[in-house]
Motif scaffolding. Sequence first.
Motif, short mmCIF file in Angstrom:
data_model
loop_
_atom_site.label_atom_id
_atom_site.label_comp_id
_atom_site.label_asym_id
_atom_site.label_seq_id
_atom_site.Cartn_x
_atom_site.Cartn_y
_atom_site.Cartn_z
N PHE A 3 0.83 -1.20 0.00
CA PHE A 3 0.00 0.00 0.00
C PHE A 3 0.87 1.25 0.00
N LEU A 4 1.92 1.25 0.83
CA LEU A 4 2.82 2.40 0.93
C LEU A 4 3.59 2.62 -0.37
N SER A 5 4.06 1.53 -0.97
CA SER A 5 4.79 1.65 -2.23
C SER A 5 3.88 2.17 -3.34
N GLY A 6 2.61 1.78 -3.28
CA GLY A 6 1.65 2.27 -4.27
C GLY A 6 1.45 3.78 -4.16
N ILE A 7 1.38 4.26 -2.91
CA ILE A 7 1.23 5.70 -2.68
C ILE A 7 2.47 6.44 -3.17
N LEU A 8 3.65 5.90 -2.89
CA LEU A 8 4.89 6.54 -3.31
C LEU A 8 4.98 6.61 -4.84
N GLU A 9 4.58 5.54 -5.51
CA GLU A 9 4.57 5.55 -6.97
C GLU A 9 3.59 6.58 -7.51
N ASN A 10 2.44 6.67 -6.83
CA ASN A 10 1.43 7.64 -7.24
C ASN A 10 1.93 9.07 -7.07
N PHE A 42 -11.75 29.39 12.09
CA PHE A 42 -11.37 27.98 12.16
C PHE A 42 -10.91 27.66 13.58
N SER A 43 -11.88 27.38 14.43
CA SER A 43 -11.56 27.02 15.81
C SER A 43 -10.96 25.63 15.85
N SER A 44 -10.35 25.30 16.98
CA SER A 44 -9.76 23.96 17.13
C SER A 44 -10.84 22.89 17.02
N ARG A 45 -12.05 23.20 17.49
CA ARG A 45 -13.15 22.24 17.39
C ARG A 45 -13.52 21.99 15.93
N LEU A 46 -13.63 23.08 15.16
CA LEU A 46 -13.99 22.95 13.75
C LEU A 46 -12.90 22.20 12.98
N ILE A 47 -11.64 22.52 13.23
CA ILE A 47 -10.54 21.85 12.54
C ILE A 47 -10.53 20.36 12.85
N SER A 48 -10.78 20.03 14.12
CA SER A 48 -10.79 18.61 14.50
C SER A 48 -11.95 17.87 13.85
N HIS A 49 -13.10 18.54 13.70
CA HIS A 49 -14.25 17.90 13.06
C HIS A 49 -14.00 17.70 11.56
N ILE A 50 -13.36 18.68 10.92
CA ILE A 50 -13.02 18.54 9.50
C ILE A 50 -12.04 17.38 9.32
N ALA A 51 -11.01 17.33 10.18
CA ALA A 51 -10.01 16.27 10.09
C ALA A 51 -10.65 14.90 10.31
N LEU A 52 -11.58 14.82 11.27
CA LEU A 52 -12.25 13.55 11.54
C LEU A 52 -13.11 13.12 10.35
N ALA A 53 -13.83 14.08 9.76
CA ALA A 53 -14.67 13.76 8.61
C ALA A 53 -13.84 13.27 7.43
N VAL A 54 -12.72 13.94 7.17
CA VAL A 54 -11.85 13.54 6.07
C VAL A 54 -11.27 12.15 6.32
N LEU A 104 -6.19 14.35 -0.64
CA LEU A 104 -5.75 13.06 -0.08
C LEU A 104 -6.08 11.92 -1.03
N ASN A 105 -7.27 11.95 -1.59
CA ASN A 105 -7.68 10.92 -2.54
C ASN A 105 -6.78 10.90 -3.77
N PHE A 106 -6.37 12.09 -4.20
CA PHE A 106 -5.48 12.23 -5.35
C PHE A 106 -4.10 11.65 -5.04
N VAL A 107 -3.62 11.89 -3.82
CA VAL A 107 -2.29 11.41 -3.42
C VAL A 107 -2.29 9.90 -3.20
N ASP A 122 -12.08 15.55 -12.49
CA ASP A 122 -12.13 14.16 -12.03
C ASP A 122 -11.91 14.03 -10.52
N TYR A 123 -11.12 14.92 -9.94
CA TYR A 123 -10.71 14.76 -8.55
C TYR A 123 -11.16 15.90 -7.63
N THR A 124 -10.92 17.14 -8.03
CA THR A 124 -11.14 18.25 -7.11
C THR A 124 -12.60 18.71 -7.06
N LEU A 125 -13.13 19.14 -8.17
CA LEU A 125 -14.48 19.72 -8.20
C LEU A 125 -15.59 18.75 -7.80
N PRO A 126 -15.54 17.46 -8.17
CA PRO A 126 -16.61 16.56 -7.74
C PRO A 126 -16.75 16.45 -6.23
#
Length: 220
Positions: A3-10, A42-54, A104-107, A122-126
């Motif tokens: 999995f890691l090598s696949g990400i590095l190649e990507n 962008f409070s710490s609460r909001l940032i943590s919720h965004i990070a959790l959702a992602v 992240l999906n692109f990477v 294909d990646y960003t706007l959708p």
Amino acid sequence: MKFLSGILENIQGIMSSWTSIATLVGILILYCVFIKVKKINFSSRLISHIALAVAMSVILSFIKLFQLPFGGSANLAAMLPIILISLIYGPIIGIFTGFVYSVLNFVIGPAYILHPIQVLFDYTLPFMAIGLSGFFKKNKFLAIGAGFLGMFIFNYIAGVIFWGSYAADYNMTPLIYSLVYNGSYNLLNCAICMGICSVIDVNRLTKHLVPPRAEKSMNI
């Protein structure tokens, strides 16, 4: 390790396309300026919720029902965390969360790079379009439908313009080919998200995650 090598190649493939990277950076800069103008805190609460959702979206995206050959898959409601963020915090934060996920999906990949504009469609706007669900807070099913409709429109345009040459292999026109290809997994993903969201009380979740004082102060 595989999995890691696949990400590095990507990543190596992405780094070889500087125009695509410049396009993504440009979109990020423009969006950051827009957020600054909107004066979103962008409070710490909001940032943590965004990070959790992602993070949840990334994890759910690996649970696939099927994977199509040139990108796109049916999965276990990978877009639902982004939709919930949009319903809780509004479309601006939802669109931003979708952008972070798209990077992240692109990477993580695999990334199919034909042209910088193709990368956007294909990646960003959708994934950013999923955040549009935040405009329909009063009806979670309409919100999910709107988000996936926005996602499908960008996927469909990319399918016609950049992948339409494959339509002849299936005796289809590019318009029909893109409709079938992108409609198949988007429709199924939309139905799965609606099914799971039917048992989620969004209002209760909002009250639990966002204190009343913070909710009143949000200018989103």
